[in-house]
Design a protein around this motif. Structure first.
Motif, short mmCIF file in Angstrom:
data_model
loop_
_atom_site.label_atom_id
_atom_site.label_comp_id
_atom_site.label_asym_id
_atom_site.label_seq_id
_atom_site.Cartn_x
_atom_site.Cartn_y
_atom_site.Cartn_z
N UNK A 146 0.85 -1.19 0.00
CA UNK A 146 0.00 0.00 0.00
C UNK A 146 0.88 1.23 0.00
N UNK A 147 0.56 2.18 -0.84
CA UNK A 147 1.35 3.39 -0.95
C UNK A 147 0.46 4.59 -0.75
N UNK A 199 -6.60 1.56 5.44
CA UNK A 199 -6.56 0.20 5.98
C UNK A 199 -7.55 -0.70 5.24
N UNK A 200 -8.63 -0.10 4.71
CA UNK A 200 -9.62 -0.89 3.98
C UNK A 200 -9.22 -1.09 2.52
N UNK A 201 -8.55 -0.11 1.95
CA UNK A 201 -8.21 -0.18 0.53
C UNK A 201 -7.53 -1.49 0.12
N UNK A 202 -6.55 -2.01 0.86
CA UNK A 202 -5.91 -3.27 0.44
C UNK A 202 -6.86 -4.46 0.39
N UNK A 232 -7.86 -5.83 -2.84
CA UNK A 232 -6.91 -6.73 -3.48
C UNK A 232 -6.93 -8.10 -2.81
N UNK A 233 -6.85 -8.12 -1.48
CA UNK A 233 -6.75 -9.40 -0.78
C UNK A 233 -8.07 -10.16 -0.73
N UNK A 234 -9.17 -9.43 -0.44
CA UNK A 234 -10.47 -10.07 -0.39
C UNK A 234 -11.28 -9.85 -1.65
N UNK A 260 -18.64 -6.92 0.55
CA UNK A 260 -18.61 -6.19 1.81
C UNK A 260 -17.51 -5.12 1.85
N UNK A 261 -16.57 -5.18 0.92
CA UNK A 261 -15.44 -4.25 0.98
C UNK A 261 -15.87 -2.83 0.66
N UNK A 262 -16.71 -2.66 -0.35
CA UNK A 262 -17.12 -1.30 -0.72
C UNK A 262 -17.85 -0.58 0.41
N UNK A 263 -18.88 -1.19 1.05
CA UNK A 263 -19.51 -0.50 2.18
C UNK A 263 -18.54 -0.16 3.30
#
Length: 388
Positions: A23-24, A43-46, A49-51, A372-375
């Motif tokens: 993450x940059x 902290x949510x942005x990655x 990629x991962x989920x 669930x990542x977007x919310x």
């Protein structure tokens, strides 16, 4: 949130698996409270990629404290044969990408401007502007009939208003159910494909790309210009959206740009935009989208009456306004915006109703795999930690 029925390829399992993420953070807001929001959002942005199993993700936020950009990508990937593949390229702030159904917000804005100029009325029927184009299968007496059911069909332009097109309550089927959002079609071909499908229920919210293809034709009929020329003249040029364009038949992206991947990992960077047309043709950048939605909600593009109509979700029973839809977050804040999904690209813009705080994020695949990542990302950005 409306279903993401934007022109797209069918979802398939990702062929690669995203593993440890880099993450940059390229800019940090100056205040402590904003810094905490930035930390929460980053902290949510990655997780996209991962989920979410996207090769790479990026976001850009704008508010009164300034602008902030961040991106994330997989450290490496595992290919189809289990062998490591090259690390994905980072998404850059200035990259051009396909915006899918975010095009609809531009089209709705042009239509509402024409309404303010009294060049059309939202209560006009489709038949008033496009006579004979939208007629469902007719029965023996010439009345619209559903196949084998004997009832009136909803897909008749004499009964469908422009308001119904804008709010996705027309009852028209979605032509991309046939094309998958990858086959180039003319607007009139798209309408014919939709009319060959069973209609939805008129007056009930049903997200259909056919609605906005028709609005593109209405703009042309009313103005004598294509929706492209009108959007450029009314929105893109005044706001100086230098990275935004309607590519027409051009399948390549302007420079700079990264790569785009379908859900099965295929490179789909080159794509004929006629697969989407007025429903999803747009190419743009993160800064341009933040500028556009901030200006729109800030009252720079529409008169107060038309902006209120755009934000009125009554026709769609709370699901959709006109080219915009609301999401109420856990802290009670409601954000407005749109998402866009097209083969190889997913983008989401959300903003406060005054347009002073805007977030746009994107991934370079069809959509995040984890819904669930977007919310979580929106809540991290727009909700103070104490209210979540």
């Amino acid at each position: 949130m409306p279903p993401t029925r934007t022109p797209m390829t069918p979802r398939k399992p990702m062929a690669h698996l995203a593993v440890p993420v880099a993450l940059f953070l390229l800019a940090v807001a100056p205040t402590a409270s904003r810094a905490q929001v930035a930390a929460d959002t980053d902290a949510v942005l990655p997780l996209l990629v991962t989920r979410g199993h996207a090769p790479a993700a990026a976001l850009l936020t704008d508010d009164l404290s300034g602008t902030r950009y961040a991106h994330a990508e997989a450290a490496d990937e595992v290919g189809r044969e289990g062998t490591p593949e090259q690390k994905p390229e980072p998404l850059r702030r200035a990259d051009h990408f396909r915006a899918g159904s975010i095009t609809k917000t531009f089209i709705a804005t042009v239509v509402l401007q024409l309404a303010a100029e009294h060049r059309l009325s939202l209560s006009d029927s489709v038949e008033d502007h496009l006579p004979g184009l939208v007629r469902g299968k007719v029965g023996s007496r010439g009345e619209g009939r559903s196949r084998g059911e004997g009832g009136n069909r909803g897909d008749d332009g004499r009964r469908i208003t422009l308001r119904a097109l804008l709010t996705h309550t027309s009852g028209l089927a979605d032509f991309t159910a046939v094309t998958g959002g990858t086959t180039p079609v003319t607007p009139r071909q798209a309408v014919r494909l939709a009319l060959a499908l069973p209609p939805a229920v008129p007056g009930r919210f049903f997200y259909s790309n056919t609605n906005y293809v028709l609005l593109g034709l209405v703009i042309e009929q009313v103005t004598g210009n294509s929706y492209v020329i009108e959007a450029e003249r009314r929105i893109i040029a005044p706001l100086r959206l230098t990275g935004t364009s309607f590519p027409g038949a051009r399948s390549s992206l302007p420079e700079p740009h990264g790569r785009a991947y379908s859900a099965d990992g295929a490179d789909v960077t080159d794509l004929d935009p006629r697969a989407a047309g007025a429903a999803g043709e747009l190419v743009t950048t993160l800064p341009d989208l933040n500028r556009f939605y901030g200006a729109l909600l800030g009252g720079e593009l529409l008169r107060p009456r038309q902006l209120r109509e755009m934000l009125d979700t009554g026709a769609a029973h709370g699901a959709y306004g006109m080219g915009l839809y609301p999401v109420r977050l856990p802290c009670g804040t409601t954000v407005w915006g749109h998402n866009g999904r097209i083969s190889g690209s997913y983008v989401r813009t959300a903003a406060t109703v005054d347009g002073r705080h805007v977030l746009t994020y994107r991934v370079n695949t069809d959509a995040p795999e984890d819904p669930d990542v977007e919310p979580a990302l929106l809540a991290a950005e727009f909700c103070p930690r104490t209210l979540r």
